[in-house]
Design a protein around this motif. Structure first.
Motif, PDB file in Angstrom:
ATOM      1  N   ASP A  31      -3.192   3.525   7.238  1.00 31.60           N
ATOM      2  CA  ASP A  31      -2.349   2.367   7.549  1.00 31.60           C
ATOM      3  C   ASP A  31      -2.900   1.154   6.796  1.00 31.60           C
ATOM      4  O   ASP A  31      -3.541   0.274   7.363  1.00 31.60           O
ATOM      5  CB  ASP A  31      -2.341   2.116   9.062  1.00 31.60           C
ATOM      6  N   PHE A  32      -2.667   1.149   5.475  1.00 29.99           N
ATOM      7  CA  PHE A  32      -3.111   0.010   4.667  1.00 29.99           C
ATOM      8  C   PHE A  32      -1.987  -0.385   3.708  1.00 29.99           C
ATOM      9  O   PHE A  32      -1.051   0.396   3.484  1.00 29.99           O
ATOM     10  CB  PHE A  32      -4.431   0.305   3.942  1.00 29.99           C
ATOM     11  N   PRO A  33      -2.024  -1.584   3.159  1.00 33.59           N
ATOM     12  CA  PRO A  33      -0.862  -2.139   2.445  1.00 33.59           C
ATOM     13  C   PRO A  33      -0.301  -1.258   1.339  1.00 33.59           C
ATOM     14  O   PRO A  33       0.920  -1.164   1.182  1.00 33.59           O
ATOM     15  CB  PRO A  33      -1.410  -3.462   1.883  1.00 33.59           C
ATOM     16  N   ALA A  34      -1.158  -0.602   0.561  1.00 33.66           N
ATOM     17  CA  ALA A  34      -0.662   0.189  -0.567  1.00 33.66           C
ATOM     18  C   ALA A  34       0.231   1.335  -0.100  1.00 33.66           C
ATOM     19  O   ALA A  34       1.151   1.743  -0.815  1.00 33.66           O
ATOM     20  CB  ALA A  34      -1.824   0.733  -1.396  1.00 33.66           C
ATOM     21  N   VAL A  35      -0.017   1.860   1.114  1.00 35.19           N
ATOM     22  CA  VAL A  35       0.840   2.917   1.658  1.00 35.19           C
ATOM     23  C   VAL A  35       2.185   2.333   2.049  1.00 35.19           C
ATOM     24  O   VAL A  35       3.249   2.876   1.728  1.00 35.19           O
ATOM     25  CB  VAL A  35       0.163   3.597   2.865  1.00 35.19           C
ATOM     26  N   ALA A  36       2.157   1.202   2.742  1.00 37.44           N
ATOM     27  CA  ALA A  36       3.411   0.552   3.152  1.00 37.44           C
ATOM     28  C   ALA A  36       4.253   0.150   1.953  1.00 37.44           C
ATOM     29  O   ALA A  36       5.489   0.182   1.999  1.00 37.44           O
ATOM     30  CB  ALA A  36       3.091  -0.674   4.008  1.00 37.44           C
TER      31      ALA A  36
END
Length: 635
Positions: free
Chosen positions: A317-322
């Motif tokens: 759950d970190f920005p690059a995944v979103a």
């Protein structure tokens, strides 16, 4: 969570060392080949492929495998994670001395190579053709005239013979594995013949076809310091190979970089079209899995295979995944099954009684562990061939029952009357019932409780167990198991040591219980002797960690090896599986039939992964410059 650091037959980076079952397919000969005499006396037709019972998908003269992109661009760099450390590039002593660098498997080739959309089918790589008689008593391979080492010298029959001799001499594991090859000889300018110790073993032609070929002239030469090289010792000298990659650079214990050989001799072979697309592949080494995960998040590596259910559920759950710059994807594993388990060392008296071993299974509350630690993601393993059609179930019937009747007097009688099941926990009532059953088994085996401790009723010696591991992430599993064992009065210690110490203790059989895994192909065969055979039990470095010495199991292994058709193979394997289970050699753990992956979105791939190749990464993927530009971080 799976075990990945041990070098395992039929599944490792050294795929060229492993067996695949044999059969035949025809090959039209080139002009040069037609000018040569037929294979030696008692010869058979030259073939282009081997498969268990002749089930070959690709005909002679095929252009490429269906699952590759023949127009895949060449270029780019992919960075991958490697756990642990390395201090050796010499694969002849891998598993015996030092810690082998995983990347070294990319620089060598074998006589044949597997397709990833067939079950155990091999096509010529260093060899252009293969010939064996109907009784499988020998096999001949003819090398390609164009096959070259990276220094430009040809690959020769002498190289093949040298390689076989080296593995047999310096690796106890492969000495046992190749023991049925009694002679290897040069019988033509480019032809080498292997003679076996008897007929009927259908797998042997492909076992030698899978042999990793090493350069004899290089190993018998001298290094830059004028010292003679020693194939029996570890080395960090950059080795000479023949494959589509060679080692470019390394930092001992930290990283290895391989580069694409731009003038590779075999680049246009049908088996290589659409493969070896990256200019560089980097292996970054990490001692700790948590640090490796953070390195991935920080864009220090491009690709990650996630073995932790907890991480898969919580750590991405970190920005690059979103932002879809990092892609999470699971790939179904159709190519293999597995037994992963707490493995007991039968060389120690306390584990020789099957009732003791079964009692430890009753103490393992998988269901609660799965809920608390693994977010309910896993399935309990109930077969040594879990995940395949080879797994036994129910009561034996038909051909399987006929096979088991041949060893009835030497196997547990329950095999014929009861279905093997693991104890089921997950509730206070089940746990109490399981612990009562475990205590009853321990009493029957000669133990009793004194001052709240389990002791030998005759000697008073306490029952003690050390749970030994090398992976810190597995401590939580062992620590979860520990209280249940202690409720039985067992004195339990948990110890995690470094990879080198761990390997040394395994080689000397200096352990009580370890976590290990035995991957299984869809066509089991001679490797079963290495896993469970009596002879392997005393061979340091073998995969028979448990120390099984059982004539009935040896007999069933032979039945698996000498099967005549697929139906017989399935029945014989199920029989072997059932006997292994009912001896309670291990406390089975868990499995997951998909491979969890995370990647920075910089790569292209064929629309469908190969059926038996999981993701096919990185061998048939490629660098996508347009995608890479969108992810940021590097061009």
């Amino acid at each position: 969570m799976t075990i990945s650091r041990r070098r395992l037959l039929k599944t490792t980076a050294f795929a060229a060392l492993t067996p695949v079952l044999g059969g035949i397919g025809s090959l039209p000969l080139s002009e040069a080949a037609q000018a040569q005499p037929a294979a030696a006396a008692g010869s058979a037709e030259w073939r282009h492929a081997l498969s268990l019972f002749g089930e070959i998908k690709y005909p002679a003269g095929f252009k490429r495998f269906d699952y590759v992109n023949p127009d895949a661009p060449k270029g780019g760099t992919v960075r991958q994670i490697a756990l642990g450390t390395f201090d050796n590039f010499n694969i002849a002593v891998a598993g015996v001395k030092g810690n082998i660098a995983g990347a070294v498997g990319l620089i060598y080739e074998s006589l044949t190579t597997a397709s990833l959309d067939e079950v155990s089918t091999e096509y010529g790589l260093l060899a252009e053709a293969v010939s064996h008689p109907e009784d499988y008593s020998w096999v001949s391979y003819r090398l390609r005239a164009e096959a070259k080492w990276h220094d430009g010298k040809p690959v020769t029959p002498e190289d093949v013979i040298f390689s076989l001799d080296s593995f047999k001499k310096y690796s106890p594991q492969y000495s046992a594995y190749y023991r049925h090859v009694v002679k290897a000889e040069k019988v033509g300018d480019r032809e080498v013949k292997f003679t076996f110790d008897g007929p009927g073993n259908r797998e042997l032609p492909q076992i030698v076809g899978q042999l990793t070929v090493l350069p004899k002239h290089w190993w018998e030469g001298t290094n830059a310091s004028g010292q003679k090289r020693d194939i029996g010792s570890t080395t960090l000298e950059l080795p000479l190979g023949s494959a589509g990659y060679r080692i470019k650079d390394f930092s001992a214990g930290r990283n290895v970089v391989v580069e694409r050989v731009r003038d590779h001799w075999g680049a246009k072979l049908a088996v290589n079209v659409g493969r070896n697309n990256f200019d560089e592949i980097r292996y970054e080494y990490f001692r700790d899995g948590t640090v490796a995960l953070e390195a991935f998040k920080g864009d220090q590596v491009d690709w990650r295979t996630e073995n932790s259910a907890k991480n898969w559920a919580t750590a991405y759950d970190f920005p690059a995944v979103a932002e879809k710059r990092v892609i999470l994807e699971e790939f179904t594993n159709r190519s293999s099954g597995i037994m992963q388990a707490f493995a007991m060392n039968l060389r120690r008296d306390k584990f020789k009684d099957a009732r003791v071993r079964r009692a430890l299974n009753f103490a393992f509350d998988f269901e609660e562990m799965n809920k608390q630690i693994f977010f309910g993601q896993y399935k309990r393993i109930a077969s040594y061939f879990e995940g395949t059609e080879l797994a036994s179930s129910g009561l034996p019937q038909g051909k399987e029952l006929e096979i088991l009747e041949t060893v009835r007097a030497d196997v547990p009688p329950e095999i014929f009357t009861k279905t093997y099941t693991n104890p089921v926990g997950g509730s206070a009532e089940n746990v109490r019932s399981n612990l009562r059953e475990a205590m009853q088994l321990l009493k029957e085996a000669g133990y009793e409780i004194r001052e709240r401790k389990l002791v030998d009723a005759k000697t008073g010696a306490p029952f003690e167990i050390e749970l030994l591991g090398e992976d810190p992430s597995f401590e939580r599993v062992m620590l979860f198991f520990k209280p249940s064992l202690e409720r039985l009065g067992i004195n339990v210690s948990v110890r995690t040591i470094d990879a080198t110490q761990y390997e040394n203790r395994l080689r000397s059989w200096d352990f009580d219980i370890v976590v290990s895994s035995w991957p299984e192909s869809l066509s089991p065969g001679n490797e079963q002797r290495e896993y469970w055979g009596s002879q392997a039990a005393d061979q340091a470095g073998s995969r028979n960690l448990i120390g099984i010495k059982n004539p009935a199991i040896d007999k069933l292994i032979d039945r698996v090896i000498f099967t005549k058709d697929r139906d017989d193979l399935v029945a014989a394997t199920k029989a072997l599986d059932r006997v292994l289970l009912w001896h309670n050699y291990v406390v089975p753990q868990w499995t997951y039939n998909k491979v969890r992956t995370a990647r920075w979105d910089r790569f292209g791939r064929p629309p469908e992964p190969p059926k038996y190749g999981q993701s096919g990464f990185p061998s048939i993927w490629w660098w996508d410059a347009e995608k890479a530009a969108k992810t940021g971080g590097r061009s």
